[in-house]
Write a protein that holds these residues in place. Structure first.
Motif, PDB file in Angstrom:
ATOM      1  N   ARG A 143      23.967 -13.115 -13.242  1.00  0.00           N
ATOM      2  CA  ARG A 143      23.022 -12.185 -13.824  1.00  0.00           C
ATOM      3  C   ARG A 143      21.750 -13.087 -14.193  1.00  0.00           C
ATOM      4  O   ARG A 143      20.623 -12.269 -13.953  1.00  0.00           O
ATOM      5  CB  ARG A 143      23.677 -11.498 -14.957  1.00  0.00           C
ATOM      6  CG  ARG A 143      22.678 -10.287 -15.587  1.00  0.00           C
ATOM      7  CD  ARG A 143      23.255  -9.699 -16.713  1.00  0.00           C
ATOM      8  NE  ARG A 143      22.540  -9.038 -17.612  1.00  0.00           N
ATOM      9  CZ  ARG A 143      23.009  -8.457 -18.752  1.00  0.00           C
ATOM     10  NH1 ARG A 143      24.185  -8.350 -18.898  1.00  0.00           N
ATOM     11  NH2 ARG A 143      22.064  -7.777 -19.524  1.00  0.00           N
ATOM     12  N   ALA A 144      21.813 -14.247 -14.437  1.00  0.00           N
ATOM     13  CA  ALA A 144      20.567 -14.850 -15.053  1.00  0.00           C
ATOM     14  C   ALA A 144      19.850 -15.571 -13.943  1.00  0.00           C
ATOM     15  O   ALA A 144      18.935 -16.293 -14.426  1.00  0.00           O
ATOM     16  CB  ALA A 144      21.002 -16.108 -16.213  1.00  0.00           C
ATOM     17  N   ARG A 160      15.666  -9.224 -16.581  1.00  0.00           N
ATOM     18  CA  ARG A 160      15.452  -7.434 -16.691  1.00  0.00           C
ATOM     19  C   ARG A 160      15.396  -7.098 -17.973  1.00  0.00           C
ATOM     20  O   ARG A 160      15.870  -7.643 -18.799  1.00  0.00           O
ATOM     21  CB  ARG A 160      16.363  -6.981 -15.794  1.00  0.00           C
ATOM     22  CG  ARG A 160      17.824  -7.439 -16.289  1.00  0.00           C
ATOM     23  CD  ARG A 160      18.814  -6.814 -15.044  1.00  0.00           C
ATOM     24  NE  ARG A 160      20.309  -6.842 -15.409  1.00  0.00           N
ATOM     25  CZ  ARG A 160      21.103  -7.207 -14.557  1.00  0.00           C
ATOM     26  NH1 ARG A 160      20.718  -7.542 -13.296  1.00  0.00           N
ATOM     27  NH2 ARG A 160      22.300  -7.081 -14.625  1.00  0.00           N
ATOM     28  N   ASP A 161      14.536  -6.152 -18.058  1.00  0.00           N
ATOM     29  CA  ASP A 161      14.361  -5.276 -19.392  1.00  0.00           C
ATOM     30  C   ASP A 161      15.755  -4.536 -19.892  1.00  0.00           C
ATOM     31  O   ASP A 161      15.606  -3.309 -19.617  1.00  0.00           O
ATOM     32  CB  ASP A 161      13.015  -4.499 -19.264  1.00  0.00           C
ATOM     33  CG  ASP A 161      12.832  -3.864 -20.704  1.00  0.00           C
ATOM     34  OD1 ASP A 161      13.423  -4.057 -21.734  1.00  0.00           O
ATOM     35  OD2 ASP A 161      11.896  -3.562 -20.970  1.00  0.00           O
ATOM     36  N   THR A 162      16.696  -5.235 -20.225  1.00  0.00           N
ATOM     37  CA  THR A 162      17.883  -4.681 -20.824  1.00  0.00           C
ATOM     38  C   THR A 162      18.466  -5.097 -21.910  1.00  0.00           C
ATOM     39  O   THR A 162      18.086  -6.248 -22.327  1.00  0.00           O
ATOM     40  CB  THR A 162      18.837  -4.328 -19.556  1.00  0.00           C
ATOM     41  OG1 THR A 162      19.354  -5.712 -19.251  1.00  0.00           O
ATOM     42  CG2 THR A 162      18.644  -3.651 -18.414  1.00  0.00           C
ATOM     43  N   PHE A 163      19.375  -4.458 -22.571  1.00  0.00           N
ATOM     44  CA  PHE A 163      20.068  -5.012 -23.843  1.00  0.00           C
ATOM     45  C   PHE A 163      21.587  -5.003 -23.073  1.00  0.00           C
ATOM     46  O   PHE A 163      22.105  -4.133 -22.775  1.00  0.00           O
ATOM     47  CB  PHE A 163      19.838  -4.444 -24.853  1.00  0.00           C
ATOM     48  CG  PHE A 163      18.341  -4.398 -25.434  1.00  0.00           C
ATOM     49  CD1 PHE A 163      17.813  -5.654 -25.846  1.00  0.00           C
ATOM     50  CD2 PHE A 163      17.610  -3.390 -25.079  1.00  0.00           C
ATOM     51  CE1 PHE A 163      16.595  -5.552 -26.320  1.00  0.00           C
ATOM     52  CE2 PHE A 163      16.168  -3.422 -25.577  1.00  0.00           C
ATOM     53  CZ  PHE A 163      15.641  -4.611 -26.224  1.00  0.00           C
ATOM     54  N   GLY A 202      19.122   0.116 -20.629  1.00  0.00           N
ATOM     55  CA  GLY A 202      17.633  -0.243 -20.889  1.00  0.00           C
ATOM     56  C   GLY A 202      16.622   0.239 -19.548  1.00  0.00           C
ATOM     57  O   GLY A 202      17.083   0.875 -18.629  1.00  0.00           O
ATOM     58  N   MET A 203      15.507  -0.303 -19.456  1.00  0.00           N
ATOM     59  CA  MET A 203      14.640   0.187 -18.663  1.00  0.00           C
ATOM     60  C   MET A 203      14.758  -0.258 -17.156  1.00  0.00           C
ATOM     61  O   MET A 203      14.763   0.501 -16.286  1.00  0.00           O
ATOM     62  CB  MET A 203      12.941  -0.346 -18.967  1.00  0.00           C
ATOM     63  CG  MET A 203      12.452   0.209 -20.330  1.00  0.00           C
ATOM     64  SD  MET A 203      12.076   2.007 -20.186  1.00  0.00           S
ATOM     65  CE  MET A 203      10.441   1.520 -18.918  1.00  0.00           C
ATOM     66  N   ALA A 219      21.232  -3.266 -12.511  1.00  0.00           N
ATOM     67  CA  ALA A 219      22.571  -3.462 -12.659  1.00  0.00           C
ATOM     68  C   ALA A 219      23.536  -2.537 -12.025  1.00  0.00           C
ATOM     69  O   ALA A 219      24.842  -2.964 -11.934  1.00  0.00           O
ATOM     70  CB  ALA A 219      23.046  -3.499 -13.964  1.00  0.00           C
ATOM     71  N   GLN A 220      23.135  -1.690 -11.142  1.00  0.00           N
ATOM     72  CA  GLN A 220      23.749  -0.486 -10.589  1.00  0.00           C
ATOM     73  C   GLN A 220      24.274  -0.946  -9.068  1.00  0.00           C
ATOM     74  O   GLN A 220      23.536  -1.472  -8.605  1.00  0.00           O
ATOM     75  CB  GLN A 220      22.931   0.823 -10.305  1.00  0.00           C
ATOM     76  CG  GLN A 220      23.706   2.053 -10.007  1.00  0.00           C
ATOM     77  CD  GLN A 220      23.055   3.087 -10.060  1.00  0.00           C
ATOM     78  OE1 GLN A 220      21.615   3.208  -9.558  1.00  0.00           O
ATOM     79  NE2 GLN A 220      23.374   4.205 -10.304  1.00  0.00           N
TER      80      GLN A 220
END
Length: 373
Positions: A56-57, A63-66, A78-79, A84-85
């Motif tokens: 993921r990194a 990416r703008d998520t938590f 998140g945005m 991630a889908q």
């Protein structure tokens, strides 16, 4: 402490979260503006089980998520959640049990992460009208999100008080800020209603507030400032998801094969932006499904009119809020040609803006109460 510092410290922290089936709307501190001022934002109502792998990194940007905890698991929200889908991930809960689900919990905690507060004095939450009329649902949200909340990433937030309100009420409260635009809608309609001279005149009118969302179409009938609960309600499977699903089914028939759930946000965006849809290197003009779309909207509008219980003859104005107003505006204007149909500016955030007004008024009233000895 100086007077100015004391004034800043005395400003209560009021925040809003309106979790819809399509978007999560929230208020947060406005960067670079006066203390107490807020701004509003929204992100997709999708929560995907977190990917704990190192892969993921490896992207070129973060990416703008938590990652947030919900029901004993970790979810990414998140945005940028669409990154991630996968083709089989829907990431949504489009049911009437949504507000009891891990996805709702994850989205609410994601909104709290975007706020980045240690303490919130009052948190205002919205519910669809049919959910709000169920006292067990209101009580559940008030109890669940009051106190110290673990929002992931080693962060916690203390919420001192929770207030739950029906979603379209926010739009009604915010209507007073749009009298000039409302008067333009009144002037362009052939009905008998005269333009308003001031926002206080709204209280004398019978207003139907319509909120076509992702899954439900909600409505409140408000007479002289009071909600008529018997003529207010919500229709399930009556929002944007129904429109997108109808187009998806028509498109599947055209291409001759099933299309995965990840196609639905693409259809939604193409409809919203009026652009062609590209799938597997082929573009499709969704305009050819216009009759399918109209049918998907006309049925919820009929259910709304039936739900008003014969009170439609008393309506002075119809106000539309929410993220998908245009087709509902056209359908309602066709049904009621003499009644002004007004779409709120930036309608997606109208309920959230109104909730902020409600929350701040509640805190102002509380501050004026004499303290017990």
């Amino acid at each position: 402490m100086s007077k100015s510092k004391a004034a800043v410290a005395a400003i209560p922290t009021v925040r809003v979260i309106d979790v819809g089936f399509g978007r999560v709307k929230l208020s947060r501190r406005a960067a670079g503006r006066a203390p107490g001022e807020v701004e509003f934002m929204h992100f997709p109502s999708m929560a995907i089980p977190s990917d704990p792998s190192a892969m993921r990194a490896l992207g070129q940007s973060t990416r703008d998520t938590f990652d947030v905890p919900a029901a004993g698991a970790m979810y990414e929200v998140g945005m940028d959640i669409d990154l991630a889908q996968t083709g089989g991930d829907f990431g949504r809960d489009i049911t009437d049990q949504f507000y009891l689900s891990p996805i709702y919990e994850a989205l609410t905690k994601g909104a709290l992460r975007y706020m980045d507060e240690e303490t919130i004095d009052l948190l205002v939450l919205g519910l669809p009208v049919n959910q709000y009329l169920n006292s067990d649902r209101r009580d559940y949200l008030e109890k669940t999100y009051q106190g110290e909340i673990d929002i992931g990433g080693g962060k916690k937030v203390r919420i001192n008080e929770v207030l739950v309100r029906p979603q379209p009420l926010g739009g009604y409260v915010e209507l007073g800020n749009h009298v000039d635009d409302l008067n333009k809608a009144i002037a362009s309609t052939s009905g008998a209603l005269e333009p308003l001279s001031r926002d206080e005149d709204l209280a004398a009118l019978t207003t139907l507030v319509v909120d076509p969302g992702e899954h439900t179409t909600d409505w409140l009938l408000i007479r002289r400032g009071q909600i008529n609960t018997k003529a207010s309600g919500a229709a399930s499977d009556a929002g944007r998801h129904r429109v997108v699903r109808a187009v998806l089914e028509a498109l599947q028939a055209k291409v001759g094969r099933p299309l995965g759930p990840a196609t639905m946000p693409l259809i939604n965006d193409a409809l919203r932006l009026g652009k062609a849809l590209k799938l597997s290197g082929t573009t499709y003009d969704l305009g050819e499904f216009e009759e399918v779309i109209k049918a998907a909207v006309d049925d919820p509008v009929s259910r709304l009119i039936e739900g008003v219980r014969g009170m439609h003859e008393l309506i002075d104005i119809i106000v539309i809020v929410g993220g998908h107003p245009d087709r509902y505006r056209d359908a309602l204007a066709k049904r009621f040609p003499a009644i002004p149909v007004f779409v709120m500016a930036d309608s997606m955030l109208a309920n959230a803006r109104g909730f902020q007004i409600i929350g701040e008024a509640v805190m102002d009233a509380a501050s004026e109460q004499p303290k017990a000895a």
